[in-house]
Design a protein around this motif. Structure first.
Motif, PDB file in Angstrom:
ATOM      1  N   GLU A 115      37.721 -57.662  55.773  1.00 24.83           N
ATOM      2  CA  GLU A 115      36.966 -57.810  55.193  1.00 24.83           C
ATOM      3  C   GLU A 115      36.474 -58.709  54.626  1.00 24.83           C
ATOM      4  N   VAL A 116      37.205 -59.996  54.347  1.00 20.53           N
ATOM      5  CA  VAL A 116      37.113 -61.294  53.963  1.00 20.53           C
ATOM      6  C   VAL A 116      36.395 -61.957  54.876  1.00 20.53           C
ATOM      7  N   GLU A 117      35.193 -62.840  54.828  1.00 18.19           N
ATOM      8  CA  GLU A 117      34.847 -63.034  55.794  1.00 18.19           C
ATOM      9  C   GLU A 117      35.684 -64.128  56.320  1.00 18.19           C
ATOM     10  N   THR A 118      36.148 -65.714  55.401  1.00 18.18           N
ATOM     11  CA  THR A 118      36.419 -66.337  56.197  1.00 18.18           C
ATOM     12  C   THR A 118      38.171 -66.675  54.968  1.00 18.18           C
ATOM     13  N   VAL A 119      38.879 -66.492  55.667  1.00 24.77           N
ATOM     14  CA  VAL A 119      40.572 -66.828  54.474  1.00 24.77           C
ATOM     15  C   VAL A 119      40.493 -68.305  54.664  1.00 24.77           C
ATOM     16  N   SER A 120      41.533 -68.628  53.284  1.00 27.27           N
ATOM     17  CA  SER A 120      41.044 -69.596  53.132  1.00 27.27           C
ATOM     18  C   SER A 120      42.170 -70.784  53.815  1.00 27.27           C
ATOM     19  N   ASP A 172      47.543 -59.761  61.783  1.00 24.88           N
ATOM     20  CA  ASP A 172      46.703 -58.906  61.562  1.00 24.88           C
ATOM     21  C   ASP A 172      46.369 -58.176  60.690  1.00 24.88           C
ATOM     22  N   GLY A 173      45.690 -59.701  59.962  1.00 29.27           N
ATOM     23  CA  GLY A 173      45.137 -59.767  58.861  1.00 29.27           C
ATOM     24  C   GLY A 173      46.039 -59.380  57.574  1.00 29.27           C
ATOM     25  N   VAL A 174      46.855 -58.896  57.359  1.00 28.01           N
ATOM     26  CA  VAL A 174      47.487 -58.793  56.200  1.00 28.01           C
ATOM     27  C   VAL A 174      48.585 -59.100  56.386  1.00 28.01           C
ATOM     28  N   CYS A 230      43.190 -53.644  49.597  1.00 31.44           N
ATOM     29  CA  CYS A 230      42.052 -54.685  50.917  1.00 31.44           C
ATOM     30  C   CYS A 230      41.464 -55.647  49.523  1.00 31.44           C
ATOM     31  N   TYR A 231      41.848 -56.731  49.835  1.00 34.21           N
ATOM     32  CA  TYR A 231      41.272 -57.491  49.011  1.00 34.21           C
ATOM     33  C   TYR A 231      39.872 -57.259  48.077  1.00 34.21           C
ATOM     34  N   GLU A 232      39.791 -57.323  46.829  1.00 35.65           N
ATOM     35  CA  GLU A 232      39.163 -57.040  45.685  1.00 35.65           C
ATOM     36  C   GLU A 232      39.167 -55.266  45.587  1.00 35.65           C
ATOM     37  N   SER A 233      39.636 -54.440  45.842  1.00 36.06           N
ATOM     38  CA  SER A 233      39.724 -53.744  46.095  1.00 36.06           C
ATOM     39  C   SER A 233      41.184 -51.842  45.915  1.00 36.06           C
ATOM     40  N   CYS A 234      40.867 -51.660  45.565  1.00 35.71           N
ATOM     41  CA  CYS A 234      41.682 -50.646  44.769  1.00 35.71           C
ATOM     42  C   CYS A 234      42.400 -49.597  45.951  1.00 35.71           C
ATOM     43  N   GLU A 235      41.098 -50.308  47.205  1.00 38.33           N
ATOM     44  CA  GLU A 235      41.816 -48.346  48.430  1.00 38.33           C
ATOM     45  C   GLU A 235      42.271 -49.739  49.216  1.00 38.33           C
ATOM     46  N   LYS A 289      41.545 -64.184  66.378  1.00 41.22           N
ATOM     47  CA  LYS A 289      41.763 -65.073  64.943  1.00 41.22           C
ATOM     48  C   LYS A 289      43.328 -65.688  65.659  1.00 41.22           C
ATOM     49  N   ILE A 290      42.672 -66.939  64.877  1.00 39.61           N
ATOM     50  CA  ILE A 290      44.584 -67.793  65.606  1.00 39.61           C
ATOM     51  C   ILE A 290      44.666 -68.230  63.962  1.00 39.61           C
ATOM     52  N   ILE A 291      46.099 -68.180  63.764  1.00 37.33           N
ATOM     53  CA  ILE A 291      46.414 -68.459  63.066  1.00 37.33           C
ATOM     54  C   ILE A 291      47.909 -69.208  63.201  1.00 37.33           C
ATOM     55  N   SER A 292      48.057 -70.757  62.445  1.00 30.77           N
ATOM     56  CA  SER A 292      49.166 -71.549  62.158  1.00 30.77           C
ATOM     57  C   SER A 292      50.736 -70.294  61.628  1.00 30.77           C
ATOM     58  N   LEU A 293      52.414 -70.897  62.053  1.00 27.74           N
ATOM     59  CA  LEU A 293      52.753 -70.212  61.721  1.00 27.74           C
ATOM     60  C   LEU A 293      52.435 -70.168  59.971  1.00 27.74           C
ATOM     61  N   GLN A 294      52.822 -70.953  59.625  1.00 25.95           N
ATOM     62  CA  GLN A 294      52.557 -70.710  57.800  1.00 25.95           C
ATOM     63  C   GLN A 294      51.078 -70.655  57.524  1.00 25.95           C
ATOM     64  N   GLY A 295      50.735 -69.596  58.275  1.00 23.99           N
ATOM     65  CA  GLY A 295      49.635 -68.768  57.583  1.00 23.99           C
ATOM     66  C   GLY A 295      48.202 -69.262  56.865  1.00 23.99           C
ATOM     67  N   GLU A 296      47.856 -70.727  58.225  1.00 26.45           N
ATOM     68  CA  GLU A 296      46.717 -70.429  58.050  1.00 26.45           C
ATOM     69  C   GLU A 296      45.693 -70.607  58.728  1.00 26.45           C
ATOM     70  N   LEU A 297      44.262 -69.810  58.363  1.00 27.08           N
ATOM     71  CA  LEU A 297      43.419 -69.695  59.519  1.00 27.08           C
ATOM     72  C   LEU A 297      43.164 -70.735  60.050  1.00 27.08           C
ATOM     73  N   ARG A 298      43.152 -71.195  61.320  1.00 27.91           N
ATOM     74  CA  ARG A 298      42.122 -72.010  62.683  1.00 27.91           C
ATOM     75  C   ARG A 298      40.905 -71.183  62.510  1.00 27.91           C
ATOM     76  N   ASN A 299      41.147 -70.325  63.073  1.00 25.80           N
ATOM     77  CA  ASN A 299      39.636 -70.211  63.907  1.00 25.80           C
ATOM     78  C   ASN A 299      39.212 -68.654  63.728  1.00 25.80           C
ATOM     79  N   THR A 300      38.142 -67.993  63.850  1.00 31.54           N
ATOM     80  CA  THR A 300      37.916 -66.402  63.936  1.00 31.54           C
ATOM     81  C   THR A 300      36.027 -66.825  65.219  1.00 31.54           C
ATOM     82  N   ILE A 301      36.718 -66.247  66.490  1.00 31.11           N
ATOM     83  CA  ILE A 301      35.778 -66.393  66.952  1.00 31.11           C
ATOM     84  C   ILE A 301      35.612 -64.544  67.678  1.00 31.11           C
TER      85      ILE A 301
END
Length: 225
Positions: A34-39, A63-65, A128-133, A174-186
């Motif tokens: 639910e975060v618009e852009t992961v660093s 999977d975003g987790v 969830c990021y910024e949530s207890c739930e 989402k395209i993510i490198s093996l180092q965890g870097e988010l390269r693109n969201t489509i």
């Protein structure tokens, strides 16, 4: 002179100390869907157990987790998640929430975990990021089926194509490198065939493509040459 015999951190009058508690391997997990852009610097855990230094987390299956497992003594800790590496990118939590504690000066509201009764292997659960739930759409509850997508070619220099082998309403790639870097969201709407993905500007290496819809999620790896 007077000799005092006692045990560290115990109110005893002799040296019959209780054995030290075995540490616990604790897994921390945060859902970033639910975060618009992961660093591009990824997601970090930080807290009292790291002297508030960053502990990198990973999202190996795309999977975003994001998760990390660390060995900790069985006690109570304050901690937070951070979208990136800088202090200003730490999550903002609501004072008085069920999973938080606020410092006496009111400056910081942090997450709180009590590991005093933890098992040898424990988990704080997925929040969830910024949530207890959990997030409203928690990808861990979706059906995982990697046979529902066809990505080709899986060794590519510039363009790849994604076919989805079932119907769906809206999909997020989402395209993510093996180092965890988010390269693109489509966002691909409900297009089932021929979704073009341009990887020409990606550094060479292995990546994870993840498709999440309202009913399923699929992942597939590819190599950029």
């Amino acid at each position: 002179t007077t000799e005092v015999n006692t045990c560290f951190a115990e109110c005893t009058t002799d040296t019959n100390c209780a054995p030290a508690a075995e540490p616990t391997m604790t897994t921390f997990s945060v859902d970033m869907n639910e975060v618009e852009t992961v660093s591009a610097d990824g997601v970090n855990l930080f807290g009292q157990f790291s002297n508030w230094g960053n502990i990198p987390m990973t999202d190996d299956d795309g999977d975003g987790v994001w998760t990390v497992t660390i060995e900790l003594d069985k006690t109570i800790y304050e901690y937070k998640f951070k979208n990136g590496v800088d202090g200003e990118n730490q999550e903002s939590l609501i004072e008085g929430s069920s999973c938080t504690v606020t410092t006496p000066d009111g400056m910081f509201t942090n997450r709180l975990v009590d590991l005093t009764e933890a098992e040898a292997v424990s988990s704080t659960g997925v929040v969830c990021y910024e949530s207890c739930e959990a997030c409203m759409t928690n990808t861990t509850d979706l059906e995982a089926n990697n046979n529902l997508i066809n990505l080709y070619p899986t060794i590519a220099q510039d363009l790849m194509y994604l076919d989805v082998l079932t119907s769906f309403d809206n999909g997020i790639v989402k395209i993510i490198s093996l180092q965890g870097e988010l390269r693109n969201t489509i966002q691909i709407g409900n297009n089932t065939t021929g979704n073009a993905i341009n990887v020409a500007n990606y550094p060479q290496g292995t990546y994870i493509l993840s498709l999440t819809t309202d009913t399923f999620r699929s992942t597939q790896r590819f190599i950029k040459i």
